[in-house]
Design a protein around this motif. Structure first.
Motif, PDB file in Angstrom:
ATOM      1  N   ASP A 291     -34.565  32.942 -11.078  1.00 32.73           N
ATOM      2  CA  ASP A 291     -35.997  33.692 -10.287  1.00 32.73           C
ATOM      3  C   ASP A 291     -34.966  34.346  -9.274  1.00 32.73           C
ATOM      4  O   ASP A 291     -35.370  35.900  -9.616  1.00 32.73           O
ATOM      5  CB  ASP A 291     -36.780  32.342  -9.596  1.00 32.73           C
ATOM      6  N   LEU A 292     -34.089  33.923  -9.269  1.00 40.00           N
ATOM      7  CA  LEU A 292     -33.135  35.088  -8.488  1.00 40.00           C
ATOM      8  C   LEU A 292     -32.881  36.382  -9.245  1.00 40.00           C
ATOM      9  O   LEU A 292     -32.236  37.656  -9.006  1.00 40.00           O
ATOM     10  CB  LEU A 292     -31.763  34.085  -7.528  1.00 40.00           C
ATOM     11  N   ARG A 293     -31.553  35.641 -10.244  1.00 39.42           N
ATOM     12  CA  ARG A 293     -31.524  36.304 -10.982  1.00 39.42           C
ATOM     13  C   ARG A 293     -31.957  38.052 -12.150  1.00 39.42           C
ATOM     14  O   ARG A 293     -32.654  38.680 -12.181  1.00 39.42           O
ATOM     15  CB  ARG A 293     -30.694  35.868 -12.146  1.00 39.42           C
ATOM     16  N   LYS A 294     -33.404  37.249 -12.149  1.00 35.94           N
ATOM     17  CA  LYS A 294     -34.466  37.853 -12.568  1.00 35.94           C
ATOM     18  C   LYS A 294     -35.475  39.351 -11.319  1.00 35.94           C
ATOM     19  O   LYS A 294     -35.629  40.483 -11.873  1.00 35.94           O
ATOM     20  CB  LYS A 294     -35.895  36.970 -13.045  1.00 35.94           C
ATOM     21  N   GLU A 295     -35.151  38.541 -10.486  1.00 34.17           N
ATOM     22  CA  GLU A 295     -35.357  39.948  -8.776  1.00 34.17           C
ATOM     23  C   GLU A 295     -34.564  40.399  -9.108  1.00 34.17           C
ATOM     24  O   GLU A 295     -34.723  41.561  -8.146  1.00 34.17           O
ATOM     25  CB  GLU A 295     -36.009  38.455  -8.181  1.00 34.17           C
ATOM     26  N   PHE A 296     -33.134  40.115  -8.508  1.00 32.67           N
ATOM     27  CA  PHE A 296     -31.835  41.009  -8.857  1.00 32.67           C
ATOM     28  C   PHE A 296     -31.065  40.662  -9.581  1.00 32.67           C
ATOM     29  O   PHE A 296     -30.132  40.702  -9.847  1.00 32.67           O
ATOM     30  CB  PHE A 296     -31.151  40.579  -6.822  1.00 32.67           C
ATOM     31  N   PRO A 297     -31.560  41.909 -10.546  1.00 31.28           N
ATOM     32  CA  PRO A 297     -30.895  41.799 -12.257  1.00 31.28           C
ATOM     33  C   PRO A 297     -29.507  42.775 -11.562  1.00 31.28           C
ATOM     34  O   PRO A 297     -28.149  42.313 -12.184  1.00 31.28           O
ATOM     35  CB  PRO A 297     -31.307  43.061 -12.770  1.00 31.28           C
ATOM     36  N   ASN A 298     -28.979  43.367 -10.288  1.00 30.95           N
ATOM     37  CA  ASN A 298     -28.246  44.317 -10.460  1.00 30.95           C
ATOM     38  C   ASN A 298     -27.472  43.467  -9.183  1.00 30.95           C
ATOM     39  O   ASN A 298     -26.017  43.667  -9.145  1.00 30.95           O
ATOM     40  CB  ASN A 298     -28.707  45.479  -9.768  1.00 30.95           C
ATOM     41  N   ILE A 299     -27.575  42.443  -9.384  1.00 34.53           N
ATOM     42  CA  ILE A 299     -26.718  41.624  -8.241  1.00 34.53           C
ATOM     43  C   ILE A 299     -26.020  40.663  -9.308  1.00 34.53           C
ATOM     44  O   ILE A 299     -26.727  39.129  -9.711  1.00 34.53           O
ATOM     45  CB  ILE A 299     -27.072  40.743  -6.863  1.00 34.53           C
ATOM     46  N   LYS A 300     -24.778  40.031  -8.153  1.00 34.75           N
ATOM     47  CA  LYS A 300     -24.015  39.232  -9.199  1.00 34.75           C
ATOM     48  C   LYS A 300     -23.487  38.207  -8.680  1.00 34.75           C
ATOM     49  O   LYS A 300     -24.261  38.058  -7.619  1.00 34.75           O
ATOM     50  CB  LYS A 300     -22.653  39.301 -10.327  1.00 34.75           C
ATOM     51  N   GLY A 301     -24.302  37.074  -8.693  1.00 35.43           N
ATOM     52  CA  GLY A 301     -23.617  35.444  -7.985  1.00 35.43           C
ATOM     53  C   GLY A 301     -24.737  34.813  -8.073  1.00 35.43           C
ATOM     54  O   GLY A 301     -24.468  33.910  -7.117  1.00 35.43           O
ATOM     55  N   PHE A 302     -25.441  34.566  -8.437  1.00 30.92           N
ATOM     56  CA  PHE A 302     -27.045  34.151  -8.822  1.00 30.92           C
ATOM     57  C   PHE A 302     -27.122  32.666 -10.054  1.00 30.92           C
ATOM     58  O   PHE A 302     -27.621  33.195 -10.334  1.00 30.92           O
ATOM     59  CB  PHE A 302     -28.350  34.592  -8.488  1.00 30.92           C
ATOM     60  N   SER A 303     -25.454  32.893 -10.605  1.00 32.39           N
ATOM     61  CA  SER A 303     -25.700  31.733 -11.716  1.00 32.39           C
ATOM     62  C   SER A 303     -25.800  30.316 -11.180  1.00 32.39           C
ATOM     63  O   SER A 303     -25.758  30.333  -9.579  1.00 32.39           O
ATOM     64  CB  SER A 303     -24.288  31.901 -12.154  1.00 32.39           C
ATOM     65  N   ARG A 304     -26.250  29.075 -12.142  1.00 35.56           N
ATOM     66  CA  ARG A 304     -26.903  27.989 -11.516  1.00 35.56           C
ATOM     67  C   ARG A 304     -25.498  27.444 -11.002  1.00 35.56           C
ATOM     68  O   ARG A 304     -24.894  26.817 -10.000  1.00 35.56           O
ATOM     69  CB  ARG A 304     -27.000  26.941 -12.685  1.00 35.56           C
ATOM     70  N   SER A 305     -24.262  28.001 -11.483  1.00 30.67           N
ATOM     71  CA  SER A 305     -23.462  27.377 -11.084  1.00 30.67           C
ATOM     72  C   SER A 305     -22.391  28.271 -10.050  1.00 30.67           C
ATOM     73  O   SER A 305     -21.916  27.160  -8.378  1.00 30.67           O
ATOM     74  CB  SER A 305     -21.689  27.382 -11.868  1.00 30.67           C
ATOM     75  N   ASN A 306     -23.051  29.151  -9.004  1.00 31.56           N
ATOM     76  CA  ASN A 306     -22.580  29.569  -8.033  1.00 31.56           C
ATOM     77  C   ASN A 306     -22.854  29.241  -6.626  1.00 31.56           C
ATOM     78  O   ASN A 306     -22.891  28.781  -5.891  1.00 31.56           O
ATOM     79  CB  ASN A 306     -22.767  31.032  -8.438  1.00 31.56           C
ATOM     80  N   LEU A 307     -24.459  28.481  -7.369  1.00 31.45           N
ATOM     81  CA  LEU A 307     -25.108  28.627  -6.364  1.00 31.45           C
ATOM     82  C   LEU A 307     -25.043  26.681  -5.975  1.00 31.45           C
ATOM     83  O   LEU A 307     -25.434  26.150  -5.401  1.00 31.45           O
ATOM     84  CB  LEU A 307     -27.070  28.163  -6.715  1.00 31.45           C
ATOM     85  N   GLY A 308     -24.463  26.449  -6.879  1.00 32.88           N
ATOM     86  CA  GLY A 308     -24.111  24.852  -6.757  1.00 32.88           C
ATOM     87  C   GLY A 308     -23.169  24.708  -5.492  1.00 32.88           C
ATOM     88  O   GLY A 308     -22.982  24.114  -4.642  1.00 32.88           O
ATOM     89  N   TYR A 309     -22.210  26.354  -5.463  1.00 33.82           N
ATOM     90  CA  TYR A 309     -21.024  25.588  -4.707  1.00 33.82           C
ATOM     91  C   TYR A 309     -21.540  26.219  -3.398  1.00 33.82           C
ATOM     92  O   TYR A 309     -20.522  26.277  -2.412  1.00 33.82           O
ATOM     93  CB  TYR A 309     -20.512  27.291  -5.293  1.00 33.82           C
ATOM     94  N   MET A 310     -22.928  26.831  -3.343  1.00 36.71           N
ATOM     95  CA  MET A 310     -22.818  27.792  -2.066  1.00 36.71           C
ATOM     96  C   MET A 310     -23.457  26.413  -1.429  1.00 36.71           C
ATOM     97  O   MET A 310     -23.418  26.306  -0.311  1.00 36.71           O
ATOM     98  CB  MET A 310     -24.664  28.504  -3.038  1.00 36.71           C
ATOM     99  N   LYS A 311     -23.747  25.467  -1.732  1.00 36.97           N
ATOM    100  CA  LYS A 311     -24.696  24.204  -1.569  1.00 36.97           C
ATOM    101  C   LYS A 311     -23.397  23.493  -1.400  1.00 36.97           C
ATOM    102  O   LYS A 311     -23.750  22.868  -0.223  1.00 36.97           O
ATOM    103  CB  LYS A 311     -25.246  23.074  -2.468  1.00 36.97           C
ATOM    104  N   ALA A 312     -22.482  22.847  -1.536  1.00 34.84           N
ATOM    105  CA  ALA A 312     -21.180  22.444  -1.598  1.00 34.84           C
ATOM    106  C   ALA A 312     -20.664  23.172  -0.063  1.00 34.84           C
ATOM    107  O   ALA A 312     -19.623  22.600   0.447  1.00 34.84           O
ATOM    108  CB  ALA A 312     -20.364  22.067  -2.574  1.00 34.84           C
TER     109      ALA A 312
END
Length: 374
Positions: free
Chosen positions: A89-110
């Motif tokens: 959903d985030l990549r769809k809303e912000f296609p030009n912003i990197k960093g919203f991959s599943r693995s990176n969101l997991g790191y944000m949680k960590a």
């Protein structure tokens, strides 16, 4: 282009010369270079501050996203699949912003789990790039160690690779672990800094040493790999020389390694030993430190420090050896390359091999005896 006409009279002849006003405008006034240099420094400083501010804002956003994921999972009972859906959903809303991959969101949680207090993001971790923070999260288990390595990284300007190397070489555990007499022989401010800078052990695993390496070979190898050696010693060490020549009372003496420390503002003499620390080493180092103080030390320098690097040490012997000395000396150990250590048998291995050899000889003797009886 504007022209400034100048009339020059010589006898009965009149000459007219021209000069470009633009040339006058382009000629630098006095002190222009200093002024320009000052402006360049201000621009660079502003660029760094802007980059730091953007980075800190990004890390704060990552922390807030990670914290929000944690709260939803804890309060609403959402599973791990919500992260995958959120990433889409985030990549769809912000296609030009990197960093919203599943693995990176997991790191944000960590990231939010590692630092429950948002205020911490305003400290040293907020001054580091995201990939540096990922290394801290992946390789360290406690907040204390993460913050310590983060502060050292900011202080020393470590790249991510250098940070990982320092973590894997257990710098946190090695820092300040040497036996010293600094508390008694140095002013408090210098003593505190010196104790923090001295490690135990020093890791020389980057050296290509052979199994039967001697002290001189260790010294030569360290000089050959001086860049790695300086990185292991830490920020502030400046290499002066190896086998540094000193003449005392008409006799020649040679220091294994001589450094000058830019923060401590003093010379540091290093004596290398391949074996265990012996009490007489402190007497020899006391002589070297005293000689450097008299022959090399400037009036504005702090007292010279001696560092004895051994393969191993007895804490009691080292403490006794330093107790009544008035010169600042530290006794610490060095860690040799893994390949070298693997080639050196332990005491237990030698005992096993000796027992096996004795048993084999006994069996051979018994076999010979049986053969002769027949």
């Amino acid at each position: 282009m504007y022209r400034d006409y100048v009339t020059i009279r010589s006898g009965t002849t009149t000459f007219q010369s021209t000069s470009l006003v633009s040339d006058r405008l382009l000629s630098a006034p006095q002190d222009y270079d200093d002024w320009l240099r000052h402006l360049k420094e201000r621009i660079r400083t502003a660029q760094v501050r802007a980059a730091l501010a953007v980075n800190q804002e990004l890390l704060l956003l990552y922390w807030q996203i990670g914290r929000s994921i944690l709260e939803q999972q804890q309060q609403e009972g959402w599973g791990t699949k919500v992260i995958e859906r959120l990433a889409k959903d985030l990549r769809k809303e912000f296609p030009n912003i990197k960093g919203f991959s599943r693995s990176n969101l997991g790191y944000m949680k960590a990231f939010a789990e590692a630092y429950p207090d948002e205020a911490i993001v305003q400290r040293s971790v907020g001054k580091l790039p995201w990939r540096h923070n990922l290394a801290l999260i992946d390789k360290l288990k406690t907040q204390e160690q993460r913050l310590w390595y983060a502060e050292k990284t900011v202080e020393n300007g470590w790249s991510r690779d250098i940070l990982v190397y320092q973590i894997e070489s257990n710098l946190f555990q090695r820092q300040g672990g040497a036996i010293t007499n600094f508390d008694r022989t140095l002013p408090q401010a210098q003593s505190d800094l010196a104790n923090q800078l001295v490690k135990d052990p020093y890791s020389f695993e980057f050296l290509p040493l052979q199994e039967n390496a001697q002290e001189r070979e260790l010294e030569q190898s360290l000089v050959t790999h001086i860049r790695d050696f300086l990185m292991e010693l830490g920020v502030g060490f400046s290499f002066v020389g190896s086998q540094y020549y000193l003449e005392v009372d008409g006799e020649a003496y040679y220091l294994d390694l001589l450094f000058y420390h830019l923060k401590l503002r003093c010379f540091i003499v290093i004596d290398l030993k391949m074996g265990e620390f012996q009490p007489e080493y402190s007497g020899k180092m006391n002589f070297y430190v005293s000689a450097v103080d008299d022959l090399l030390r400037h009036s504005t320098d702090n007292p010279t420090i001696g560092l004895i690097l051994c393969k191993s040490k007895s804490k009691t012997k080292a403490e006794y050896a330093l107790r009544n000395l008035n010169t600042p000396i530290a006794v610490t150990t060095h860690r040799l390359p893994k390949a070298l250590k693997e080639n050196l048998p332990t005491v237990e291995q030698l005992e096993i091999e000796m027992n096996a050899a004795i048993t084999e000889l006994a069996e051979q003797a018994e076999q010979k005896s049986d053969t002769s009886d027949k």
